[in-house]
Motif scaffolding. Structure first.
Motif, PDB file in Angstrom:
ATOM      1  N   SER A 109      52.533  58.103 -15.845  1.00  0.00           N
ATOM      2  CA  SER A 109      52.662  58.675 -17.196  1.00  0.00           C
ATOM      3  C   SER A 109      53.812  58.079 -17.994  1.00  0.00           C
ATOM      4  N   TYR A 110      54.647  57.254 -17.390  1.00  0.00           N
ATOM      5  CA  TYR A 110      55.866  56.792 -18.061  1.00  0.00           C
ATOM      6  C   TYR A 110      55.600  56.046 -19.364  1.00  0.00           C
ATOM      7  N   ASP A 111      54.664  55.109 -19.331  1.00  0.00           N
ATOM      8  CA  ASP A 111      54.454  54.278 -20.514  1.00  0.00           C
ATOM      9  C   ASP A 111      54.061  55.107 -21.729  1.00  0.00           C
ATOM     10  N   GLY A 112      53.381  56.212 -21.494  1.00  0.00           N
ATOM     11  CA  GLY A 112      52.946  57.033 -22.614  1.00  0.00           C
ATOM     12  C   GLY A 112      54.070  57.763 -23.309  1.00  0.00           C
ATOM     13  N   PHE A 113      55.049  58.259 -22.541  1.00  0.00           N
ATOM     14  CA  PHE A 113      56.102  59.040 -23.199  1.00  0.00           C
ATOM     15  C   PHE A 113      57.418  58.293 -23.376  1.00  0.00           C
ATOM     16  N   ALA A 114      57.568  57.086 -22.788  1.00  0.00           N
ATOM     17  CA  ALA A 114      58.828  56.352 -22.913  1.00  0.00           C
ATOM     18  C   ALA A 114      59.167  56.063 -24.375  1.00  0.00           C
ATOM     19  N   VAL A 115      58.150  55.772 -25.176  1.00  0.00           N
ATOM     20  CA  VAL A 115      58.399  55.464 -26.587  1.00  0.00           C
ATOM     21  C   VAL A 115      58.936  56.689 -27.317  1.00  0.00           C
ATOM     22  N   HIS A 116      58.467  57.864 -26.936  1.00  0.00           N
ATOM     23  CA  HIS A 116      58.962  59.093 -27.561  1.00  0.00           C
ATOM     24  C   HIS A 116      60.413  59.355 -27.156  1.00  0.00           C
ATOM     25  N   LEU A 117      60.732  59.110 -25.886  1.00  0.00           N
ATOM     26  CA  LEU A 117      62.111  59.270 -25.436  1.00  0.00           C
ATOM     27  C   LEU A 117      63.029  58.306 -26.176  1.00  0.00           C
ATOM     28  N   ALA A 118      62.586  57.056 -26.308  1.00  0.00           N
ATOM     29  CA  ALA A 118      63.406  56.041 -26.972  1.00  0.00           C
ATOM     30  C   ALA A 118      63.719  56.428 -28.412  1.00  0.00           C
ATOM     31  N   ASN A 119      62.780  57.062 -29.059  1.00  0.00           N
ATOM     32  CA  ASN A 119      62.991  57.480 -30.438  1.00  0.00           C
ATOM     33  C   ASN A 119      63.713  58.819 -30.536  1.00  0.00           C
ATOM     34  N   HIS A 120      64.088  59.338 -29.373  1.00  0.00           N
ATOM     35  CA  HIS A 120      64.926  60.538 -29.328  1.00  0.00           C
ATOM     36  C   HIS A 120      66.272  60.195 -28.685  1.00  0.00           C
ATOM     37  N   ASP A 121      66.639  58.906 -28.772  1.00  0.00           N
ATOM     38  CA  ASP A 121      67.924  58.405 -28.287  1.00  0.00           C
ATOM     39  C   ASP A 121      68.053  58.478 -26.762  1.00  0.00           C
TER      40      ASP A 121
END
Length: 254
Positions: free
Chosen positions: A94-106
């Protein structure tokens, strides 16, 4: 014919409302636990850790990639493994799906293992993943954060994992059959398999200072396991019979 209890809709609704009350209590408790995690004191790191990455040697500070927060998943992939742990592989799906959201939350997400970088990148390619993965094989990082252990520690019974000594299935004698099978499916023996463990560690950066803020292990990782969250809401739950899940590219071979 089903062997599960059945009922009318009205009876089902009564029980469902009782469950809803319990679910709301669980949600509120989960919110409280999140606050408690964030209120933990931070521990300033006084050691420089180095990792092998696809862009060359990197420090822990480099892994932040300009962000103020870093999450590191300690993936079970020891130097002598031929493939990553099945459980860690399922979580990583599941990492690839939510990593972008984490990155945009610093928040920057990395996976770290002790296997050589070439093994890690080859396995990541096999799995079809793209998240960043670093090798800590020449570093104390895994040992300092209690996810890797030496042969001597094993022999002497000095495995401190999940804030307890020798309290994990990998430390039992004899080793449970599922652990033996998991080790074999990673191309190694149970003792070698058990010298690396799964976990998650969180770090914060303020200026040049890095702080360790949180770590969790074993069942503390269940919340990251997307498959569990779905199965726990399916009619038959996890239905854990034998080796009940595999790497995602192995189901067709089963």
């Amino acid at each position: 014919m089903t062997i599960h209890s059945t009922a009318t809709h009205d009876v089902w609704l009564t029980k469902r409302l009782a469950l809803l009350k319990a679910e709301k209590e669980h949600t509120r408790r989960s919110d409280e636990l999140a606050r408690m995690r964030q209120e933990l004191p931070w521990v300033k790191l006084d050691k420089t850790y180095r990792f092998d990455t696809e862009k060359g040697s990197a420090t822990l500070a480099d892994l932040f990639q300009g962000r103020s927060q870093l999450l590191v998943y300690h993936f079970m992939f020891g130097p002598d493994y031929e493939a990553g742990c099945i459980s860690c592989s399922s979580i990583a799906d599941s990492y690839d799906g939510f990593a972008v959201h984490l990155a945009n939350h610093d928040v920057m997400l990395w996976t770290v293992s002790r296997a050589p970088l070439a093994k890690l990148t080859a396995y990541r390619k096999r799995m079809g993943w793209s998240f960043p993965w670093a090798s800590s094989r020449d570093s104390d990082f895994n040992f300092d954060f209690d996810v890797s252990f030496t042969e001597e520690q094993q022999r002497q019974g000095r495995i401190d994992y999940n804030y307890a000594r020798n309290a994990h299935a990998l430390d039992l004698d004899p080793v449970p059959p599922p652990v033996v099978e998991f080790a074999a499916r990673s191309g190694t023996d149970p003792a070698t398999f058990g010298r690396d463990r799964p976990g998650l560690s969180a770090f914060a950066r303020e200026g040049d200072d890095i702080y360790h803020t949180y770590s969790t292990y074993a069942r503390g990782l269940d919340g990251l396991w997307g498959m569990y969250q779905w199965l726990d809401r399916a009619p038959k739950g996890r239905n854990e019979q034998g080796l009940w899940f595999r790497r995602h590219d192995e189901y067709a071979k089963a």
